[in-house]
Motif scaffolding. Sequence first.
Motif, PDB file in Angstrom:
ATOM      1  N   ASN A 155      29.854  42.766  85.191  1.00 19.31           N
ATOM      2  CA  ASN A 155      31.255  43.037  85.157  1.00 19.31           C
ATOM      3  C   ASN A 155      31.474  43.863  83.927  1.00 19.31           C
ATOM      4  OD1 ASN A 155      33.984  43.284  85.137  1.00 19.31           O
ATOM      5  ND2 ASN A 155      34.280  40.961  84.656  1.00 19.31           N
ATOM      6  N   LYS A 214      34.015  45.582  83.058  1.00 19.41           N
ATOM      7  CA  LYS A 214      35.614  45.225  82.593  1.00 19.41           C
ATOM      8  C   LYS A 214      36.133  46.857  82.383  1.00 19.41           C
ATOM      9  CE  LYS A 214      34.597  40.949  81.074  1.00 19.41           C
ATOM     10  NZ  LYS A 214      34.947  39.737  80.118  1.00 19.41           N
ATOM     11  N   HIS A 250      39.656  36.644  87.925  1.00 18.15           N
ATOM     12  CA  HIS A 250      39.024  36.463  86.587  1.00 18.15           C
ATOM     13  C   HIS A 250      40.143  36.170  85.693  1.00 18.15           C
ATOM     14  CE1 HIS A 250      37.123  37.752  82.991  1.00 18.15           C
ATOM     15  NE2 HIS A 250      35.928  37.856  83.663  1.00 18.15           N
ATOM     16  N   GLU A 286      40.984  37.037  82.654  1.00 14.34           N
ATOM     17  CA  GLU A 286      41.581  37.952  82.449  1.00 14.34           C
ATOM     18  C   GLU A 286      42.757  38.616  82.921  1.00 14.34           C
ATOM     19  OE1 GLU A 286      38.210  40.477  81.079  1.00 14.34           O
ATOM     20  OE2 GLU A 286      37.626  39.054  79.631  1.00 14.34           O
ATOM     21  N   ALA A 301      34.599  30.523  76.380  1.00  7.59           N
ATOM     22  CA  ALA A 301      33.215  31.153  76.209  1.00  7.59           C
ATOM     23  C   ALA A 301      33.016  32.802  76.382  1.00  7.59           C
ATOM     24  CB  ALA A 301      32.045  30.224  77.194  1.00  7.59           C
ATOM     25  N   GLY A 352      33.330  36.325  75.778  1.00  4.85           N
ATOM     26  CA  GLY A 352      33.272  37.236  74.876  1.00  4.85           C
ATOM     27  C   GLY A 352      33.276  36.601  73.462  1.00  4.85           C
ATOM     28  N   GLY A 402      30.150  33.758  80.846  1.00  9.19           N
ATOM     29  CA  GLY A 402      30.411  33.178  79.300  1.00  9.19           C
ATOM     30  C   GLY A 402      29.663  33.252  78.425  1.00  9.19           C
ATOM     31  N   SER A 403      29.316  34.664  77.760  1.00  9.72           N
ATOM     32  CA  SER A 403      28.632  34.909  76.535  1.00  9.72           C
ATOM     33  C   SER A 403      27.047  34.559  77.027  1.00  9.72           C
ATOM     34  CB  SER A 403      28.720  33.925  75.288  1.00  9.72           C
ATOM     35  OG  SER A 403      30.031  34.489  74.796  1.00  9.72           O
ATOM     36  N   CYS A 404      26.904  34.943  78.324  1.00 10.69           N
ATOM     37  CA  CYS A 404      25.309  34.656  78.815  1.00 10.69           C
ATOM     38  C   CYS A 404      24.486  35.832  78.342  1.00 10.69           C
ATOM     39  CB  CYS A 404      25.252  34.631  80.292  1.00 10.69           C
ATOM     40  SG  CYS A 404      23.844  34.294  81.030  1.00 10.69           S
ATOM     41  N   LEU A 446      27.460  35.707  85.802  1.00 14.37           N
ATOM     42  CA  LEU A 446      28.551  37.115  85.882  1.00 14.37           C
ATOM     43  C   LEU A 446      28.546  37.367  84.371  1.00 14.37           C
ATOM     44  CD1 LEU A 446      30.538  38.973  87.308  1.00 14.37           C
ATOM     45  CD2 LEU A 446      32.321  36.994  87.119  1.00 14.37           C
ATOM     46  N   ILE A 447      27.927  38.389  84.352  1.00 11.55           N
ATOM     47  CA  ILE A 447      27.627  39.052  82.853  1.00 11.55           C
ATOM     48  C   ILE A 447      28.756  40.118  82.447  1.00 11.55           C
ATOM     49  CG2 ILE A 447      26.060  39.801  81.389  1.00 11.55           C
ATOM     50  CD1 ILE A 447      24.988  37.255  83.157  1.00 11.55           C
ATOM     51  N   GLY A 460      29.634  41.283  78.427  1.00 11.86           N
ATOM     52  CA  GLY A 460      29.237  42.453  77.355  1.00 11.86           C
ATOM     53  C   GLY A 460      27.767  42.814  77.544  1.00 11.86           C
TER      54      GLY A 460
HETATM   55  O1  LIG Z   1      32.797  38.604  83.621  1.00 15.18           O
HETATM   56  C1  LIG Z   1      32.406  38.049  82.672  1.00 15.18           C
HETATM   57  C2  LIG Z   1      32.700  37.177  81.864  1.00 15.18           C
HETATM   58  O2  LIG Z   1      33.804  37.398  81.731  1.00 15.18           O
HETATM   59  C3  LIG Z   1      31.727  37.062  80.731  1.00 15.18           C
HETATM   60  O3  LIG Z   1      31.843  37.997  79.741  1.00 15.18           O
HETATM   61  P1  LIG Z   1      30.927  37.904  78.700  1.00 15.18           P
HETATM   62  O4  LIG Z   1      29.688  37.862  78.922  1.00 15.18           O
HETATM   63  O5  LIG Z   1      31.193  39.071  77.795  1.00 15.18           O
HETATM   64  O6  LIG Z   1      31.316  36.618  77.952  1.00 15.18           O
END
Ligand SMILES: O=C[C@H](O)COP(=O)(O)O
Length: 497
Positions: free
Chosen positions: A253, A255, A340, A342, A416, A418, A457-459, A477-478, A480
Amino acid sequence: MVVPEGEEEPEYLTTFVLEKDGVKKEFTTEDYPEDTAWHFVESRTVLVKEGYVPPVHDFSIMTWPDGEDITEQVLSDKGYTFLLISPYLEFADDSNIDRINELYDYCGEHGYAFYCLTASGDDVIGRWQDLTGADYPFGITDEITLKTIVRSNPGLVLLKEGTVYNKWSCNNLPKEEDLNVPLEDGELGRLQSASRMMTTLRVVLWFLVPLFVLVFADRIWVGSKMYRRMKHKNRIINLLKRKEMRKKIVAGNWKMNLNLQEGVALATELNAALAADKPNCDVVICTPFIHLASVAAVLDAQTIGLGAENCADKEKGAYTGEVSAEMVKSTGAQYVILGHSERRAYYGETAEILKEKVNLALANGLKVIFCIGEVLEEREADKQNEVVKAQLAGSLFDLTAEQFSNIILAYEPVWAIGTGKTATAEQAEEMHAFIRTTIAEKFGVEAAENVSILYGGSCKPSNAKEIFAKPDVDGGLIGGAALKCADFKGIIDAWKA
Ligand SMILES: O=C[C@H](O)COP(=O)(O)O
């Protein structure tokens, strides 16, 4: 006394010490004086010829005051005989006199013999009679013999045919209620060994049987524990087997990151990397709307799927700035992320709005990656299950099972995302299992077994393998880490052995 065949009868000699005018003299049964001026002082019995040892021996009874030897009569009596034993009546405990008298009355009613055997002298016997109102007959027996029969003074013995059936101390005489039935019909008249058997039986019933039941229950418990463990193990094996059958997915993702050129470049790089090293899972990248068509053009659709990060909750029309599901689909995208955290937090997307979006996305042939997850306060209040269930129910529970088959779920604990904080693999598994159970309850086991549930979540490449290894985690679901080809591929490769 009945002497068994082949056995010789033993011979005893009983001597009696009598006193007259201050002079003491010994007599036997042979020369016992008829002169009543002689007063009994004491008696002694000695074995003069060995022979068959009966259950009761060294024993003779001379009636008082007549001096008639009734030993044989008592020992061979086929009925019951109670013997109240008191070596010295002068020292006898008289606190249970009433019970003894009742017992004598009972014997009278039922035709049982009753004697008080003592080695005490005439005066003492007479005093005892006066004191206790004893109507029962007395017999004179050697004091040592009496002392060996029962230790209590007085004690009670029940005889039948020379065999001791029962014994009682003066503090434990037969109770009133025991005397309500004839000896032949009650416990009192049973041979002591039979009573012991009953006692043993009672011990077995009251102690050993419960002990056996406890041991048996314990074995069952251990067995069931092992069975539960096996079942749990089997469940895990089955889950892992089922997991093999589910789609494993790593979705990126982006974003609101990357301009068009950067996005296309990243997509191109990823496409090349995966063309060179085929992934073991489905790979999807979800991009801003402006990238979709251009990225679609550089991707090998067989290897990398494409999705949007959102779509409108309206089908079409005057909704300035919105992009419909149908428009998303027209770019070549096959997926859309909805719900999501957000979008929920910053754009006020409610369960109702999301429900509309989900319906429109599915209606336009898009697969929906539907996000759910709790915020930190909710987890700290241990409300995560409740929250997630409400999110599922609020937007998905009106779908048919067939519609639901086009849903991919993504559990993203908001705390979790970001933040660098990752849920532990155990926390992730716990929630994924809960989600699957919730889906099973609503859409059935098959739907639950088939739905892919991703963790977000911060994977990172460093933790993906551990998280993906959990039986209910089907991928990620990744955020960053999806913005760099190497990181994203590192996570994709977590599915490789
Ligand atoms: O859609 C992805 C998630 O919001 C996870 O985001 P992240 O991997 O940056 O923590």
